[in-house]
Design an enzyme around this catalytic site. Structure first.
Site, PDB file in Angstrom:
ATOM      1  N   ARG A 104       0.644  -1.135   0.210  1.00 26.04           N
ATOM      2  CA  ARG A 104       0.083  -0.216   0.300  1.00 26.04           C
ATOM      3  C   ARG A 104       0.572   1.326  -0.300  1.00 26.04           C
ATOM      4  NH1 ARG A 104      -3.761  -0.126   5.545  1.00 26.04           N
ATOM      5  NH2 ARG A 104      -2.243  -0.340   5.746  1.00 26.04           N
ATOM      6  N   THR A 108      -1.242   7.667  -0.915  1.00 27.70           N
ATOM      7  CA  THR A 108      -2.785   7.076  -1.039  1.00 27.70           C
ATOM      8  C   THR A 108      -3.082   6.023  -0.566  1.00 27.70           C
ATOM      9  OG1 THR A 108      -1.660   5.921  -3.252  1.00 27.70           O
ATOM     10  CG2 THR A 108      -1.576   7.820  -3.374  1.00 27.70           C
ATOM     11  N   ASP A 200       1.094  -3.073  12.928  1.00 29.28           N
ATOM     12  CA  ASP A 200       1.591  -3.184  11.687  1.00 29.28           C
ATOM     13  C   ASP A 200       2.019  -4.702  12.147  1.00 29.28           C
ATOM     14  OD1 ASP A 200       2.836  -2.296   9.393  1.00 29.28           O
ATOM     15  OD2 ASP A 200       3.098  -4.114   9.623  1.00 29.28           O
ATOM     16  N   ASP A 203       5.069  -5.988  10.213  1.00 28.71           N
ATOM     17  CA  ASP A 203       6.804  -5.754  11.843  1.00 28.71           C
ATOM     18  C   ASP A 203       6.250  -6.013  12.906  1.00 28.71           C
ATOM     19  OD1 ASP A 203       7.017  -3.253  10.016  1.00 28.71           O
ATOM     20  OD2 ASP A 203       6.107  -1.298  11.040  1.00 28.71           O
TER      21      ASP A 203
END
Ligand code: URA
Length: 209
Positions: A104, A108, A200, A203
């Site tokens: 991603r 945006t 995340d 992560d």
């Protein structure tokens, strides 16, 4: 909403809670992800067609059930999909694997593809697309479009956590693709993270933050 299954098995919910906890270590998170992926795979494959084969046990001959049709394809959306993939392959070692590199754009939130490799004959196989987080659904919608473009027509989507917004968008874009998840959380924040979520996923599983 289209067809959405929330896997509410107590073991899944228990493991998910530990994964959400910000104090859970990278090693713990990875181990739990592997364990939970076994349980989710069990659910997403629950209704696979069976046929029978003639075998001989030490005591007698019998018609015994085996899976019908060609081997499954697990399609991992990189990089976080690989965390789910490992446990899935423990359970279905003969499955074929597709890798889809889509990220991603942080500005945006739109998907950008940088890698795609899939078995040639995916049209004849059940494809289970995996990504731990169904957030904006931008990447998963794009990944499924790409697979359909290659002929896949029997697809399921498996994730760990979903946002209601992501489920809505995904099932509107691909109403023919059933979704399996361990939970549907409260909302997406302005940065595209699932709340309360688990942070995340990439992560947390690879210790990159
Ligand atoms: N991807 C993640 O890893 N976490 C989120 O909350 C949303 C997308």
């Amino acid at each position: 909403m289209g067809r959405v299954t929330v896997v509410d098995h107590p073991l899944v919910q228990h493991k998910l809670t530990i994964m959400r906890d910000k104090n859970t270590s990278t090693a713990g998170f990875r181990r739990l992800l592997r364990e939970i992926s076994l349980l989710l795979t069990y659910e997403v494959t629950r209704d696979l067609e069976l046929t029978t084969t003639r075998i001989e046990t030490p005591l007698a001959e019998m018609e015994a059930p085996i899976l019908e049709g060609k081997k499954l394809v697990f399609a991992s959306i990189l990089r976080a999909g690989n965390g789910l993939l490992e446990g899935m392959l423990d359970l279905v070692p003969a499955a074929r694997v597709a890798h889809i590199g889509i990220y991603r754009d942080h500005e945006t939130l739109e998907p950008v593809e940088y890698y795609f490799k899939a078995p040639q004959d995916i049209a004849d196989r059940l494809v289970i697309v995996v990504d731990p987080m169904l957030a904006t659904a931008n990447t998963s919608i794009a990944a499924v479009e790409r697979l359909k473009g290659r002929g896949a027509n029997h697809i399921r989507f498996l994730c760990l956590l979903a946002a209601p917004e992501g489920v809505e968008r995904f099932t509107s874009a691909h109403p023919d693709v059933p979704v399996f998840t361990a939970a549907i959380d409260d909302h997406l924040n302005e940065k595209g993270y699932i709340v309360p979520g688990l942070g995340d996923a990439g992560d947390r599983m690879y210790g990159t933050k």
